[in-house]
Write a protein that holds these residues in place. Structure first.
Motif, PDB file in Angstrom:
ATOM      1  N   LEU A  54      28.210  33.031  41.673  1.00 32.71           N
ATOM      2  CA  LEU A  54      27.299  33.970  42.336  1.00 32.71           C
ATOM      3  C   LEU A  54      27.112  35.257  41.534  1.00 32.71           C
ATOM      4  O   LEU A  54      26.353  36.131  41.927  1.00 32.71           O
ATOM      5  CB  LEU A  54      27.837  34.303  43.734  1.00 32.71           C
ATOM      6  CG  LEU A  54      27.854  33.139  44.725  1.00 32.71           C
ATOM      7  CD1 LEU A  54      28.709  33.471  45.938  1.00 32.71           C
ATOM      8  CD2 LEU A  54      26.428  32.789  45.149  1.00 32.71           C
ATOM      9  N   GLU A  55      27.857  35.367  40.434  1.00 28.34           N
ATOM     10  CA  GLU A  55      27.809  36.530  39.547  1.00 28.34           C
ATOM     11  C   GLU A  55      28.119  37.831  40.291  1.00 28.34           C
ATOM     12  O   GLU A  55      27.408  38.826  40.179  1.00 28.34           O
ATOM     13  CB  GLU A  55      26.449  36.605  38.839  1.00 28.34           C
ATOM     14  CG  GLU A  55      26.188  35.406  37.953  1.00 28.34           C
ATOM     15  CD  GLU A  55      24.782  35.377  37.375  1.00 28.34           C
ATOM     16  OE1 GLU A  55      23.892  36.069  37.902  1.00 28.34           O
ATOM     17  OE2 GLU A  55      24.594  34.644  36.385  1.00 28.34           O
ATOM     18  N   VAL A  56      29.203  37.781  41.067  1.00 29.25           N
ATOM     19  CA  VAL A  56      29.676  38.964  41.789  1.00 29.25           C
ATOM     20  C   VAL A  56      31.184  39.078  41.574  1.00 29.25           C
ATOM     21  O   VAL A  56      31.858  38.081  41.340  1.00 29.25           O
ATOM     22  CB  VAL A  56      29.381  38.876  43.315  1.00 29.25           C
ATOM     23  CG1 VAL A  56      27.889  38.851  43.580  1.00 29.25           C
ATOM     24  CG2 VAL A  56      30.070  37.699  43.959  1.00 29.25           C
ATOM     25  N   PRO A  57      31.727  40.299  41.652  1.00 30.74           N
ATOM     26  CA  PRO A  57      33.180  40.431  41.582  1.00 30.74           C
ATOM     27  C   PRO A  57      33.827  39.804  42.821  1.00 30.74           C
ATOM     28  O   PRO A  57      33.213  39.752  43.893  1.00 30.74           O
ATOM     29  CB  PRO A  57      33.425  41.937  41.540  1.00 30.74           C
ATOM     30  CG  PRO A  57      32.112  42.603  41.716  1.00 30.74           C
ATOM     31  CD  PRO A  57      31.046  41.570  41.738  1.00 30.74           C
ATOM     32  N   LEU A  58      35.031  39.334  42.668  1.00 31.27           N
ATOM     33  CA  LEU A  58      35.729  38.621  43.743  1.00 31.27           C
ATOM     34  C   LEU A  58      35.799  39.439  45.028  1.00 31.27           C
ATOM     35  O   LEU A  58      35.638  38.905  46.118  1.00 31.27           O
ATOM     36  CB  LEU A  58      37.139  38.224  43.266  1.00 31.27           C
ATOM     37  CG  LEU A  58      37.954  37.368  44.221  1.00 31.27           C
ATOM     38  CD1 LEU A  58      37.265  36.039  44.492  1.00 31.27           C
ATOM     39  CD2 LEU A  58      39.337  37.122  43.655  1.00 31.27           C
ATOM     40  N   TYR A  59      36.011  40.758  44.920  1.00 31.52           N
ATOM     41  CA  TYR A  59      36.155  41.568  46.130  1.00 31.52           C
ATOM     42  C   TYR A  59      34.908  41.506  47.009  1.00 31.52           C
ATOM     43  O   TYR A  59      34.991  41.666  48.223  1.00 31.52           O
ATOM     44  CB  TYR A  59      36.505  43.020  45.797  1.00 31.52           C
ATOM     45  CG  TYR A  59      35.356  43.871  45.329  1.00 31.52           C
ATOM     46  CD1 TYR A  59      34.516  44.510  46.240  1.00 31.52           C
ATOM     47  CD2 TYR A  59      35.092  44.034  43.974  1.00 31.52           C
ATOM     48  CE1 TYR A  59      33.448  45.285  45.811  1.00 31.52           C
ATOM     49  CE2 TYR A  59      34.026  44.808  43.546  1.00 31.52           C
ATOM     50  CZ  TYR A  59      33.221  45.431  44.465  1.00 31.52           C
ATOM     51  OH  TYR A  59      32.177  46.190  44.050  1.00 31.52           O
ATOM     52  N   GLN A  60      33.736  41.253  46.420  1.00 30.51           N
ATOM     53  CA  GLN A  60      32.511  41.233  47.213  1.00 30.51           C
ATOM     54  C   GLN A  60      32.434  40.034  48.154  1.00 30.51           C
ATOM     55  O   GLN A  60      31.630  40.026  49.074  1.00 30.51           O
ATOM     56  CB  GLN A  60      31.276  41.285  46.316  1.00 30.51           C
ATOM     57  CG  GLN A  60      30.990  42.675  45.823  1.00 30.51           C
ATOM     58  CD  GLN A  60      29.614  42.798  45.194  1.00 30.51           C
ATOM     59  OE1 GLN A  60      28.903  41.827  45.003  1.00 30.51           O
ATOM     60  NE2 GLN A  60      29.258  44.023  44.861  1.00 30.51           N
ATOM     61  N   PRO A  68      34.026  48.788  45.373  1.00 31.98           N
ATOM     62  CA  PRO A  68      35.265  48.341  46.024  1.00 31.98           C
ATOM     63  C   PRO A  68      35.674  49.326  47.107  1.00 31.98           C
ATOM     64  O   PRO A  68      35.420  50.520  47.000  1.00 31.98           O
ATOM     65  CB  PRO A  68      36.296  48.335  44.892  1.00 31.98           C
ATOM     66  CG  PRO A  68      35.523  48.416  43.633  1.00 31.98           C
ATOM     67  CD  PRO A  68      34.196  49.012  43.953  1.00 31.98           C
ATOM     68  N   PRO A  69      36.302  48.830  48.171  1.00 31.06           N
ATOM     69  CA  PRO A  69      36.735  49.746  49.232  1.00 31.06           C
ATOM     70  C   PRO A  69      37.790  50.711  48.705  1.00 31.06           C
ATOM     71  O   PRO A  69      38.556  50.379  47.803  1.00 31.06           O
ATOM     72  CB  PRO A  69      37.324  48.806  50.289  1.00 31.06           C
ATOM     73  CG  PRO A  69      37.630  47.544  49.573  1.00 31.06           C
ATOM     74  CD  PRO A  69      36.687  47.456  48.427  1.00 31.06           C
ATOM     75  N   LYS A  70      37.806  51.901  49.261  1.00 28.94           N
ATOM     76  CA  LYS A  70      38.798  52.892  48.859  1.00 28.94           C
ATOM     77  C   LYS A  70      40.145  52.483  49.437  1.00 28.94           C
ATOM     78  O   LYS A  70      40.235  52.036  50.579  1.00 28.94           O
ATOM     79  CB  LYS A  70      38.405  54.268  49.359  1.00 28.94           C
ATOM     80  CG  LYS A  70      37.101  54.760  48.772  1.00 28.94           C
ATOM     81  CD  LYS A  70      37.093  56.267  48.691  1.00 28.94           C
ATOM     82  CE  LYS A  70      35.754  56.817  48.298  1.00 28.94           C
ATOM     83  NZ  LYS A  70      35.295  56.624  47.007  1.00 28.94           N
ATOM     84  N   LEU A  71      41.175  52.637  48.638  1.00 28.76           N
ATOM     85  CA  LEU A  71      42.512  52.304  49.095  1.00 28.76           C
ATOM     86  C   LEU A  71      42.992  53.361  50.077  1.00 28.76           C
ATOM     87  O   LEU A  71      42.723  54.551  49.892  1.00 28.76           O
ATOM     88  CB  LEU A  71      43.483  52.225  47.916  1.00 28.76           C
ATOM     89  CG  LEU A  71      43.245  51.081  46.950  1.00 28.76           C
ATOM     90  CD1 LEU A  71      44.190  51.181  45.769  1.00 28.76           C
ATOM     91  CD2 LEU A  71      43.430  49.748  47.642  1.00 28.76           C
TER      92      LEU A  71
END
Length: 132
Positions: A54-60, A68-71
Motif C-alpha cells: 500500500l506504500e504506507v508506513p506500518l504505523y498507518q 505518527p502519534p505522539k508518545l
C-alpha cells in the motif's frame, strides 16, 4: 478502528484492487479478502507486506493521522545501575571502602564477617516480621 477496515480503506484510497495487492505481496486474493472482512488476523510479517504494497508506513495501518502519534509523557524509569545498591553516591563510596578493607583481611576473617553479617541481616528480618 479495526485493522480489517483500515486495510480496506487504505487500499480503496489508493484505487487498488485485491488482485493488485495479491501481485504486490504474493498473498492469495482470498486471504486478503478474509483479512479485510475480519475473518483472519494477519501476523506482523503479513502486515509489513501489506504496508509495503500500500506504500504506507506500518504505523498507518493502526493510526489514521498523517504523522505518527505522539508518545505519551512516560515517567522516567531508573536504570539498573541506579537501582543497584552501592553503584553510586554514598553507598558506592561505602562499598568501595568495604571492598578495600576486605581485600586486606584473611580468608577466615572474611568468612567470619560474612557469617556475622548474615546473622545480623537475619535477626533484623525476624524483628521486622514480629513487629508486623
Amino acid at each position: 478502528m479495526v485493522i480489517s477496515d483500515r486495510l480496506r480503506q487504505l487500499r480503496e484510497e489508493k484505487k487498488l484492487s485485491q488482485g493488485d495487492i495479491e501481485k504486490r505481496t504474493g498473498l492469495l486474493r482470498c486471504y486478503i479478502s478474509r483479512v479485510e472482512n475480519g475473518h483472519t488476523v494477519p501476523s506482523i510479517e503479513t502486515l509489513e507486506k501489506l504496508a509495503r504494497a500500500l506504500e504506507v508506513p506500518l504505523y498507518q495501518l493502526f493510526y489514521e493521522g498523517d504523522e505518527p502519534p505522539k508518545l505519551p509523557n512516560l515517567l522516567k524509569r531508573k536504570t539498573s545501575e541506579e537501582i543497584a545498591w552501592g553503584s553510586s553516591g554514598k553507598n558506592g563510596i561505602y562499598l568501595h571502602k568495604l571492598i578495600k578493607c576486605l581485600s586486606k583481611a584473611s580468608d577466615s576473617d572474611r568468612k567470619l564477617l560474612l557469617s556475622l553479617a548474615q546473622k545480623v541481616a537475619g535477626e533484623r528480618g525476624r524483628r521486622v516480621d514480629k513487629a508486623a
